[in-house]
Enzyme design. Structure first.
Site, PDB file in Angstrom:
ATOM      1  N   ASP A   6     -20.535  38.460 -30.318  1.00 25.04           N
ATOM      2  CA  ASP A   6     -20.075  38.527 -28.934  1.00 25.04           C
ATOM      3  C   ASP A   6     -20.998  37.719 -28.034  1.00 25.04           C
ATOM      4  O   ASP A   6     -22.134  38.113 -27.794  1.00 25.04           O
ATOM      5  CB  ASP A   6     -20.050  39.984 -28.461  1.00 25.04           C
ATOM      6  CG  ASP A   6     -19.539  40.107 -27.040  1.00 25.04           C
ATOM      7  OD1 ASP A   6     -18.325  40.307 -26.876  1.00 25.04           O
ATOM      8  OD2 ASP A   6     -20.338  39.969 -26.094  1.00 25.04           O
ATOM      9  N   TYR A  62     -24.274  33.406 -21.185  1.00 23.48           N
ATOM     10  CA  TYR A  62     -25.453  33.678 -22.023  1.00 23.48           C
ATOM     11  C   TYR A  62     -26.142  32.371 -22.446  1.00 23.48           C
ATOM     12  O   TYR A  62     -27.245  32.410 -23.003  1.00 23.48           O
ATOM     13  CB  TYR A  62     -25.078  34.455 -23.297  1.00 23.48           C
ATOM     14  CG  TYR A  62     -24.395  35.794 -23.116  1.00 23.48           C
ATOM     15  CD1 TYR A  62     -24.288  36.412 -21.872  1.00 23.48           C
ATOM     16  CD2 TYR A  62     -23.861  36.455 -24.224  1.00 23.48           C
ATOM     17  CE1 TYR A  62     -23.639  37.634 -21.742  1.00 23.48           C
ATOM     18  CE2 TYR A  62     -23.224  37.679 -24.092  1.00 23.48           C
ATOM     19  CZ  TYR A  62     -23.113  38.260 -22.852  1.00 23.48           C
ATOM     20  OH  TYR A  62     -22.469  39.475 -22.731  1.00 23.48           O
ATOM     21  N   LYS A 105     -16.666  34.480 -23.063  1.00 22.25           N
ATOM     22  CA  LYS A 105     -16.158  35.006 -21.783  1.00 22.25           C
ATOM     23  C   LYS A 105     -16.138  33.941 -20.697  1.00 22.25           C
ATOM     24  O   LYS A 105     -17.009  33.065 -20.671  1.00 22.25           O
ATOM     25  CB  LYS A 105     -17.032  36.191 -21.334  1.00 22.25           C
ATOM     26  CG  LYS A 105     -17.273  37.214 -22.429  1.00 22.25           C
ATOM     27  CD  LYS A 105     -18.011  38.452 -21.975  1.00 22.25           C
ATOM     28  CE  LYS A 105     -18.422  39.292 -23.182  1.00 22.25           C
ATOM     29  NZ  LYS A 105     -19.710  38.902 -23.778  1.00 22.25           N
ATOM     30  N   HIS A 137     -15.137  37.779 -17.593  1.00 22.33           N
ATOM     31  CA  HIS A 137     -16.436  38.455 -17.706  1.00 22.33           C
ATOM     32  C   HIS A 137     -16.627  39.557 -16.656  1.00 22.33           C
ATOM     33  O   HIS A 137     -17.127  40.636 -16.975  1.00 22.33           O
ATOM     34  CB  HIS A 137     -17.559  37.414 -17.606  1.00 22.33           C
ATOM     35  CG  HIS A 137     -18.837  37.834 -18.261  1.00 22.33           C
ATOM     36  ND1 HIS A 137     -19.728  36.952 -18.818  1.00 22.33           N
ATOM     37  CD2 HIS A 137     -19.382  39.063 -18.449  1.00 22.33           C
ATOM     38  CE1 HIS A 137     -20.754  37.608 -19.316  1.00 22.33           C
ATOM     39  NE2 HIS A 137     -20.565  38.902 -19.107  1.00 22.33           N
TER      40      HIS A 137
END
Ligand code: A2P
Length: 275
Positions: free
Chosen positions: A47, A52, A77, A110
Site C-alpha cells: 500500500d 509517500y 492514491k 487519499h
C-alpha cells in the site's frame, strides 16, 4: 491458503487481508529492501501513495520480485493537490509511470479534498478502461461517502481509515459494511511514535496466546473484517506481522480489545485537515 488471508471486494476482486504499508519509508534501497522482505515473508499486498514519494521503489520491488504481477496487489492514491486541480487522470497516469506497471489494483482518493466528486467520475472512467482493478476512498466519513454517492455510478470498493484499538471506528465501519464497502486500517499499530504496543491490557492478551502485541492487534483487525496495513522496515517485524493466520482470538478477547476504544486519533481528522 486459509480462508481469511483474502477478502473479496464488491466487484469480485480478491484482496489480501494483510498488506505492507509504506508511509514514511524512504524511496530507494530502504523501501526496496522492506518490500522485498515482505514478499519473501508471503505478503502479496503493498500500500503506497503519490504523497509517500516511494512509488518508484514499490514498482521496482514488485517488478523484480520474481512473482507474477497478477499475484501482487498494489494500491496507490490520488493526492489532494491533484484532486483540487481536477487532474485525476493525469495523476493516475503519472503514478502508473512511476510504478512502471500497466495497471493499479486499487486506486484511492487519499483525502476528501474539494473536488473529490469530479475526481471520482474520472476514476470511474479509468476503472472502466481497465487501468484500475478497483477504486475507493480513504479518510472518508459517512457524509463524504453520501456526497460522493449522489453522482457516482460505482460504489467505492474500499474506504481506508485510521483504525486501531484506541480508535475502533465502529459506526463508520458499520456504515461502510451496509454499503458493501470494505474497510482498511492505516496505522493499525497506533502509528510511528505511538505507545499502543506497550498497552498493558494488550500485553496480557498477547502473553496468553504466546504472540506479540502487534500480532494480537493485527489478528483483531482481520477477525473483525478489516484489511490491515502495518508498516515496518525491519524484516523480522515484517515477517511476524503477517504470521497471524494460525490462531484465533476468542469472542471475549475480541470484545475486550473493542472496549479499549477512546476515539483517539494519531493522524489528522478528515473533517478538519489543512493540506
Ligand atoms: P519500524 O518500521 O521501525 O518497525 P503503524 O503500522 O501503526 O503505522 O505502526 C508502525 C510503527 O510500528 C512503526 O514505527 C514501526 O516501526 C513499528 N512496528 C511495526 N511492526 C512492529 C512490530 N511487530 N513490533 C514493534 N514495532 C513495530
Amino acid at each position: 491458503m486459509q480462508p481469511d488471508t483474502q477478502k473479496k471486494l464488491h466487484n469480485g476482486v480478491a484482496i489480501p487481508t494483510v498488506g505492507l504499508g509504506v508511509f514514511q519509508i524512504e524511496n530507494g534501497p530502504v523501501a526496496e529492501k522492506a518490500i522485498r522482505s515482505a514478499i519473501d515473508a508471503g505478503y502479496r499486498h503493498i500500500d503506497t501513495a503519490r504523497a509517500y514519494h516511494n512509488e518508484e521503489s514499490v514498482g521496482k520491488a514488485v517488478r523484480n520480485a520474481g512473482i507474477p504481477r497478477d499475484e501482487i496487489f498494489v494500491t496507490t492514491k490520488l493526492w489532494n493537490a491533484d484532486i483540487r486541480a481536477g487532474r485525476a487522470r493525469a495523476a493516475c497516469e503519472e503514478s502508473l509511470s512511476r510504478l512502471g506497471l500497466d495497471y493499479i489494483d486499487l486506486y484511492l482518493i487519499h483525502w476528501p479534498a474539494d473536488g473529490f466528486e469530479v475526481a471520482w467520475s474520472e476514476m470511474e472512467t479509468l476503472y472502466r478502461e481497465g487501468k484500475l482493478r478497483a477504486i475507493g476512498v480513504s479518510n472518508f466519513q459517512d457524509h463524504h461517502i453520501n456526497t460522493l454517492m449522489q453522482n457516482a455510478t460505482i460504489t467505492p470498493m474500499v474506504n481506508q481509515i485510521e483504525c486501531h484499538p484506541l480508535l475502533t471506528q465502529k459506526p463508520l465501519r458499520e456504515y461502510c459494511e451496509s454499503k458493501g464497502i470494505a474497510c482498511e486500517a492505516w496505522s493499525p499499530l497506533g502509528g510511528t511514535g505511538g505507545n499502543l504496543l506497550d498497552h498493558s491490557a494488550l500485553a496480557a492478551i498477547a502473553q496468553r496466546y504466546g504472540k506479540s502485541v502487534a500480532q494480537i492487534i493485527l489478528r483483531w483487525d482481520i477477525q473483525g473484517g478489516l484489511i490491515t496495513l502495518p508498516k515496518s522496515v525491519h524484516p523480522d517485524r515484517i515477517a511476524s506481522n503477517i504470521n497471524i493466520y494460525d490462531f484465533e482470538l476468542s469472542a471475549e478477547d475480541m470484545a475486550a480489545i473493542d472496549s479499549l476504544n477512546q476515539d483517539r486519533r494519531v493522524g489528522p481528522d478528515p473533517d478538519h485537515f489543512n493540506f
